[in-house]
Design a protein around this motif. Sequence first.
Motif, PDB file in Angstrom:
ATOM      1  N   ILE A   1      43.212  -2.657 103.155  1.00  0.00           N
ATOM      2  CA  ILE A   1      44.365  -2.940 104.003  1.00  0.00           C
ATOM      3  C   ILE A   1      44.722  -1.661 104.752  1.00  0.00           C
ATOM      4  CG2 ILE A   1      46.759  -3.700 104.108  1.00  0.00           C
ATOM      5  CD1 ILE A   1      46.434  -5.031 101.446  1.00  0.00           C
ATOM      6  N   GLU A   2      45.030  -1.826 106.013  1.00  0.00           N
ATOM      7  CA  GLU A   2      45.441  -0.706 106.865  1.00  0.00           C
ATOM      8  C   GLU A   2      46.908  -0.880 107.230  1.00  0.00           C
ATOM      9  OE1 GLU A   2      44.745   0.058 111.493  1.00  0.00           O
ATOM     10  OE2 GLU A   2      42.883  -0.069 110.328  1.00  0.00           O
ATOM     11  N   GLY A   3      47.669   0.187 107.114  1.00  0.00           N
ATOM     12  CA  GLY A   3      49.074   0.108 107.489  1.00  0.00           C
ATOM     13  C   GLY A   3      49.880   1.259 106.942  1.00  0.00           C
ATOM     14  N   GLU A   4      51.171   1.076 106.910  1.00  0.00           N
ATOM     15  CA  GLU A   4      52.088   2.083 106.384  1.00  0.00           C
ATOM     16  C   GLU A   4      52.227   1.908 104.870  1.00  0.00           C
ATOM     17  OE1 GLU A   4      53.350   4.569 108.205  1.00  0.00           O
ATOM     18  OE2 GLU A   4      52.160   3.744 109.864  1.00  0.00           O
ATOM     19  N   TRP A   5      52.512   3.012 104.200  1.00  0.00           N
ATOM     20  CA  TRP A   5      52.586   3.079 102.734  1.00  0.00           C
ATOM     21  C   TRP A   5      53.397   1.914 102.146  1.00  0.00           C
ATOM     22  CZ3 TRP A   5      50.389   6.302  99.164  1.00  0.00           C
ATOM     23  CH2 TRP A   5      50.929   6.279  97.881  1.00  0.00           C
ATOM     24  N   ASP A   6      54.665   1.795 102.546  1.00  0.00           N
ATOM     25  CA  ASP A   6      55.544   0.791 101.948  1.00  0.00           C
ATOM     26  C   ASP A   6      55.054  -0.632 102.198  1.00  0.00           C
ATOM     27  OD1 ASP A   6      57.202   2.757 100.907  1.00  0.00           O
ATOM     28  OD2 ASP A   6      58.610   2.694 102.586  1.00  0.00           O
TER      29      ASP A   6
ATOM     30  N   ILE B   1      51.922  -1.636 102.727  1.00  0.00           N
ATOM     31  CA  ILE B   1      50.717  -1.890 101.928  1.00  0.00           C
ATOM     32  C   ILE B   1      51.087  -2.110 100.468  1.00  0.00           C
ATOM     33  CG2 ILE B   1      48.598  -0.849 101.032  1.00  0.00           C
ATOM     34  CD1 ILE B   1      48.277   0.520 103.778  1.00  0.00           C
ATOM     35  N   MET B   2      51.934  -1.250  99.923  1.00  0.00           N
ATOM     36  CA  MET B   2      52.288  -1.372  98.503  1.00  0.00           C
ATOM     37  C   MET B   2      53.028  -2.675  98.223  1.00  0.00           C
ATOM     38  SD  MET B   2      50.842   0.964  96.946  1.00  0.00           S
ATOM     39  CE  MET B   2      49.731   2.063  97.781  1.00  0.00           C
ATOM     40  N   ASP B   3      53.845  -3.122  99.177  1.00  0.00           N
ATOM     41  CA  ASP B   3      54.531  -4.399  99.015  1.00  0.00           C
ATOM     42  C   ASP B   3      53.532  -5.551  98.959  1.00  0.00           C
ATOM     43  OD1 ASP B   3      56.877  -6.142  98.913  1.00  0.00           O
ATOM     44  OD2 ASP B   3      56.297  -6.718 100.958  1.00  0.00           O
ATOM     45  N   ILE B   4      52.528  -5.520  99.821  1.00  0.00           N
ATOM     46  CA  ILE B   4      51.508  -6.573  99.832  1.00  0.00           C
ATOM     47  C   ILE B   4      50.699  -6.535  98.535  1.00  0.00           C
ATOM     48  CG2 ILE B   4      49.410  -7.411 100.982  1.00  0.00           C
ATOM     49  CD1 ILE B   4      52.147  -7.939 102.433  1.00  0.00           C
ATOM     50  N   ILE B   5      50.342  -5.337  98.072  1.00  0.00           N
ATOM     51  CA  ILE B   5      49.593  -5.229  96.804  1.00  0.00           C
ATOM     52  C   ILE B   5      50.432  -5.782  95.656  1.00  0.00           C
ATOM     53  CG2 ILE B   5      48.644  -3.607  95.115  1.00  0.00           C
ATOM     54  CD1 ILE B   5      47.676  -1.903  97.497  1.00  0.00           C
ATOM     55  N   LYS B   6      51.721  -5.485  95.667  1.00  0.00           N
ATOM     56  CA  LYS B   6      52.605  -6.011  94.615  1.00  0.00           C
ATOM     57  C   LYS B   6      52.649  -7.543  94.658  1.00  0.00           C
ATOM     58  CE  LYS B   6      57.274  -5.928  92.812  1.00  0.00           C
ATOM     59  NZ  LYS B   6      58.670  -5.529  93.029  1.00  0.00           N
ATOM     60  N   GLN B   7      52.818  -8.108  95.843  1.00  0.00           N
ATOM     61  CA  GLN B   7      52.853  -9.569  95.967  1.00  0.00           C
ATOM     62  C   GLN B   7      51.536 -10.198  95.510  1.00  0.00           C
ATOM     63  OE1 GLN B   7      54.292 -11.168  99.759  1.00  0.00           O
ATOM     64  NE2 GLN B   7      55.267  -9.179 100.142  1.00  0.00           N
ATOM     65  N   ALA B   8      50.420  -9.591  95.904  1.00  0.00           N
ATOM     66  CA  ALA B   8      49.105 -10.111  95.513  1.00  0.00           C
ATOM     67  C   ALA B   8      48.927 -10.038  94.000  1.00  0.00           C
ATOM     68  CB  ALA B   8      48.004  -9.337  96.223  1.00  0.00           C
ATOM     69  N   THR B   9      49.360  -8.943  93.410  1.00  0.00           N
ATOM     70  CA  THR B   9      49.251  -8.775  91.957  1.00  0.00           C
ATOM     71  C   THR B   9      50.098  -9.815  91.233  1.00  0.00           C
ATOM     72  OG1 THR B   9      48.847  -6.409  92.242  1.00  0.00           O
ATOM     73  CG2 THR B   9      49.546  -7.133  90.060  1.00  0.00           C
ATOM     74  N   GLU B  10      51.288 -10.035  91.723  1.00  0.00           N
ATOM     75  CA  GLU B  10      52.168 -11.037  91.105  1.00  0.00           C
ATOM     76  C   GLU B  10      51.579 -12.439  91.214  1.00  0.00           C
ATOM     77  OE1 GLU B  10      55.829 -10.158  93.154  1.00  0.00           O
ATOM     78  OE2 GLU B  10      56.408  -8.649  91.647  1.00  0.00           O
ATOM     79  N   ALA B  11      50.882 -12.730  92.303  1.00  0.00           N
ATOM     80  CA  ALA B  11      50.244 -14.050  92.455  1.00  0.00           C
ATOM     81  C   ALA B  11      49.158 -14.246  91.412  1.00  0.00           C
ATOM     82  CB  ALA B  11      49.667 -14.193  93.864  1.00  0.00           C
ATOM     83  N   VAL B  12      48.377 -13.204  91.145  1.00  0.00           N
ATOM     84  CA  VAL B  12      47.341 -13.303  90.118  1.00  0.00           C
ATOM     85  C   VAL B  12      47.984 -13.363  88.734  1.00  0.00           C
ATOM     86  CG1 VAL B  12      45.305 -12.193  89.105  1.00  0.00           C
ATOM     87  CG2 VAL B  12      45.644 -12.150  91.584  1.00  0.00           C
ATOM     88  N   ALA B  13      49.047 -12.593  88.530  1.00  0.00           N
ATOM     89  CA  ALA B  13      49.736 -12.573  87.234  1.00  0.00           C
ATOM     90  C   ALA B  13      50.332 -13.934  86.881  1.00  0.00           C
ATOM     91  CB  ALA B  13      50.829 -11.512  87.241  1.00  0.00           C
ATOM     92  N   ALA B  14      50.611 -14.740  87.881  1.00  0.00           N
ATOM     93  CA  ALA B  14      51.150 -16.074  87.617  1.00  0.00           C
ATOM     94  C   ALA B  14      50.119 -16.980  86.948  1.00  0.00           C
ATOM     95  CB  ALA B  14      51.636 -16.706  88.924  1.00  0.00           C
ATOM     96  N   LYS B  15      48.824 -16.604  87.031  1.00  0.00           N
ATOM     97  CA  LYS B  15      47.761 -17.444  86.480  1.00  0.00           C
ATOM     98  C   LYS B  15      46.970 -16.784  85.360  1.00  0.00           C
ATOM     99  CE  LYS B  15      46.865 -19.969  90.767  1.00  0.00           C
ATOM    100  NZ  LYS B  15      45.850 -20.284  91.779  1.00  0.00           N
ATOM    101  N   ALA B  16      46.958 -15.467  85.306  1.00  0.00           N
ATOM    102  CA  ALA B  16      46.125 -14.751  84.335  1.00  0.00           C
ATOM    103  C   ALA B  16      47.003 -13.999  83.334  1.00  0.00           C
ATOM    104  CB  ALA B  16      45.212 -13.762  85.054  1.00  0.00           C
ATOM    105  N   PRO B  17      46.565 -13.925  82.081  1.00  0.00           N
ATOM    106  CA  PRO B  17      47.383 -13.254  81.068  1.00  0.00           C
ATOM    107  C   PRO B  17      47.410 -11.729  81.204  1.00  0.00           C
ATOM    108  CG  PRO B  17      45.318 -13.987  80.098  1.00  0.00           C
ATOM    109  CD  PRO B  17      45.355 -14.527  81.494  1.00  0.00           C
ATOM    110  N   ARG B  18      46.446 -11.185  81.914  1.00  0.00           N
ATOM    111  CA  ARG B  18      46.350  -9.732  82.061  1.00  0.00           C
ATOM    112  C   ARG B  18      45.589  -9.433  83.352  1.00  0.00           C
ATOM    113  NH1 ARG B  18      42.588  -6.113  78.177  1.00  0.00           N
ATOM    114  NH2 ARG B  18      42.834  -4.142  79.262  1.00  0.00           N
TER     115      ARG B  18
END
Length: 107
Positions: free
Chosen positions: A43-48, A50-67
């Motif tokens: 991902i290309e962009g500004e720090w905040d 990018i980190m917000d998108i990574i957080k959202q993506a991680t939370e989407a996976v966390a909704a389905k996976a135990p770890r």
Amino acid sequence: MLVAFSLTPMGVEAGVAGYIADAVKIIRESGLPNRSDSMYTMIEGEWDDIMDIIKQATEAVAAKAPRIQLNIKADIWPDMPAPLDGKIALLEQRITDTTPDPASPPG
């Protein structure tokens, strides 16, 4: 700024596409320049942003996976315009350039 990251669902079956699909959808809908391959998403962009998108993506996976394992690698190069494609363009230019590389030892 260019960030490469991977999300790996743990404690699930070997095929993880179903776990990762929602994350990739979030990334693609973010509007930030991005590219996914079989191992990483960049991902290309500004720090905040990018980190917000990574957080959202991680939370989407966390909704389905135990770890989840999250790996992040960042290239902070303020003078590089459009690093997602710009770094590759520089490489391609060097490959086709026939002049000697000043960083290479003679001989």
